[in-house]
Scaffold this motif. Structure first.
Motif, short mmCIF file in Angstrom:
data_model
loop_
_atom_site.label_atom_id
_atom_site.label_comp_id
_atom_site.label_asym_id
_atom_site.label_seq_id
_atom_site.Cartn_x
_atom_site.Cartn_y
_atom_site.Cartn_z
N ARG A 35 4.71 50.34 67.23
CA ARG A 35 5.37 50.29 67.63
C ARG A 35 6.74 51.53 67.29
N LEU A 36 6.87 51.82 66.51
CA LEU A 36 8.01 52.86 65.80
C LEU A 36 7.12 54.56 66.36
N ASN A 37 6.01 53.72 65.22
CA ASN A 37 5.21 55.13 65.23
C ASN A 37 5.15 55.71 66.54
N ASN A 38 4.34 54.94 67.88
CA ASN A 38 3.67 55.31 69.09
C ASN A 38 5.29 55.87 70.28
N ALA A 39 6.18 54.88 69.98
CA ALA A 39 7.22 55.10 70.78
C ALA A 39 8.25 55.34 70.26
N ILE A 40 9.20 56.71 70.46
CA ILE A 40 10.29 56.27 69.35
C ILE A 40 11.74 55.70 70.45
N SER A 41 11.10 56.16 72.25
CA SER A 41 12.64 55.63 72.37
C SER A 41 11.78 55.23 73.84
N VAL A 42 12.58 54.81 74.57
CA VAL A 42 12.27 54.04 76.21
C VAL A 42 11.87 55.66 76.77
N GLY A 43 12.98 56.48 76.34
CA GLY A 43 12.41 57.54 77.98
C GLY A 43 11.01 58.40 77.19
N ASP A 44 10.93 58.21 75.96
CA ASP A 44 9.15 58.44 75.44
C ASP A 44 8.46 57.12 76.35
N ILE A 45 8.10 55.90 76.59
CA ILE A 45 7.65 56.01 76.66
C ILE A 45 7.55 55.84 78.47
N ASP A 46 8.86 55.88 78.62
CA ASP A 46 8.64 56.71 80.45
C ASP A 46 8.10 57.64 80.47
N GLY A 47 8.01 58.21 79.55
CA GLY A 47 7.37 60.06 79.86
C GLY A 47 5.61 59.33 79.94
N LYS A 48 4.99 58.85 78.76
CA LYS A 48 3.63 58.57 78.88
C LYS A 48 3.43 57.73 79.61
N ILE A 49 3.93 56.65 80.37
CA ILE A 49 3.85 55.72 81.53
C ILE A 49 3.40 56.95 82.64
N ARG A 50 4.50 58.23 82.92
CA ARG A 50 4.33 58.78 84.48
C ARG A 50 3.49 59.96 84.49
N ASN A 51 2.74 60.25 82.83
CA ASN A 51 1.60 61.18 83.20
C ASN A 51 0.79 60.59 83.01
N MET A 52 0.46 59.13 82.86
CA MET A 52 -1.04 58.28 82.99
C MET A 52 -0.69 57.76 83.87
N GLU A 53 0.66 57.64 84.82
CA GLU A 53 0.38 57.12 86.30
C GLU A 53 -0.04 58.60 86.92
N HIS A 54 0.24 60.07 86.74
CA HIS A 54 -0.12 61.11 87.30
C HIS A 54 -1.29 61.05 87.04
N MET A 55 -2.02 61.23 85.77
CA MET A 55 -3.65 61.12 85.75
C MET A 55 -4.06 60.28 86.92
N ILE A 56 -3.94 59.06 87.10
CA ILE A 56 -4.59 57.92 87.94
C ILE A 56 -4.87 58.41 89.56
N GLN A 57 -3.27 59.45 90.18
CA GLN A 57 -2.74 59.54 91.25
C GLN A 57 -3.67 61.07 91.26
N HIS A 58 -3.94 61.97 90.67
CA HIS A 58 -3.30 63.56 90.69
C HIS A 58 -5.43 63.85 90.45
N GLU A 59 -6.11 62.84 89.29
CA GLU A 59 -7.34 63.50 88.76
C GLU A 59 -8.29 62.41 89.27
N THR A 60 -9.52 62.90 89.00
CA THR A 60 -10.49 62.69 89.41
C THR A 60 -10.51 62.08 87.81
N LEU A 61 -11.48 60.41 87.89
CA LEU A 61 -11.54 59.87 86.42
C LEU A 61 -12.31 58.74 86.96
N PRO A 62 -13.79 57.73 85.42
CA PRO A 62 -14.47 57.39 86.16
C PRO A 62 -13.51 56.08 85.93
N LEU A 63 -14.20 55.00 86.58
CA LEU A 63 -14.20 54.07 86.92
C LEU A 63 -12.82 53.52 85.47
#
Length: 176
Positions: A35-63
């Protein structure tokens, strides 16, 4: 030897329980480290979540990939909640130095690994003692079975001899 075997078996079980507890403790430390290695802060986690949501909304991905990202987002949100809870519990004036925390966890993990090795050796020794006690117990049981079989055979012979003796006595009294 039966009691010796049961005592050895009990010792082996106790050693296995200690090993299991130490493994669980080690898993807990490894989980904390990841957990410490993957997410140093709540802000880092929020950034990762935003990036993933952006990928889902704006990129063509296999199901399949999209479902994987959704699972990761759920896991990150859960981790964010846990991290927020941990941070809230800590004193607000105290700042976390994550590198030191990771180093502490690494040292603790190394110590746990050494303890785990000692416990593994104890389990192996207990297994050896248990096997030896079981072997002795089995040998004693086999010897007892053989003695009981000889006793039964001797008792049967004795009873046959007694019956023959009774018959001979009757025959002797009939002749007299």
């Amino acid at each position: 030897y039966g009691q010796e075997f049961r005592a050895a078996l009990q010792e082996e079980r106790a050693a296995r329980e200690l090993l299991k507890a130490k493994r669980q403790e080690m898993d807990s430390v490894q989980s904390t480290m990841s957990r410490l290695n993957n997410a140093i802060s709540v802000g880092d986690i929020d950034g990762k979540i935003r990036n993933m949501e952006h990928m889902i909304q704006h990129e063509t991905l296999p199901l399949k990939e999209e479902k994987q990202l959704i699972r990761q987002i759920k896991q990150l949100k859960q981790t964010r909640g846990e991290l927020s809870t941990i941070i809230a519990k800590q004193d607000q004036s105290q700042s976390l130095d994550d590198k030191e925390s990771i180093e502490e966890q690494t040292k603790r993990l190394q110590l746990l690994r050494k303890e785990l090795d000692v416990l593994r050796n104890n389990v192996l020794k207990a297994e050896t003692i248990t096997k030896a006690a079981k072997k002795k117990s089995d040998e004693e049981s086999n010897q007892l079975s053989k003695v009981m079989a000889r006793y039964k055979a001797a008792d049967d012979t004795r009873q046959e001899a007694f019956v023959k003796l009774q018959i001979l006595r009757r025959q002797l009294h009939e002749k007299v």
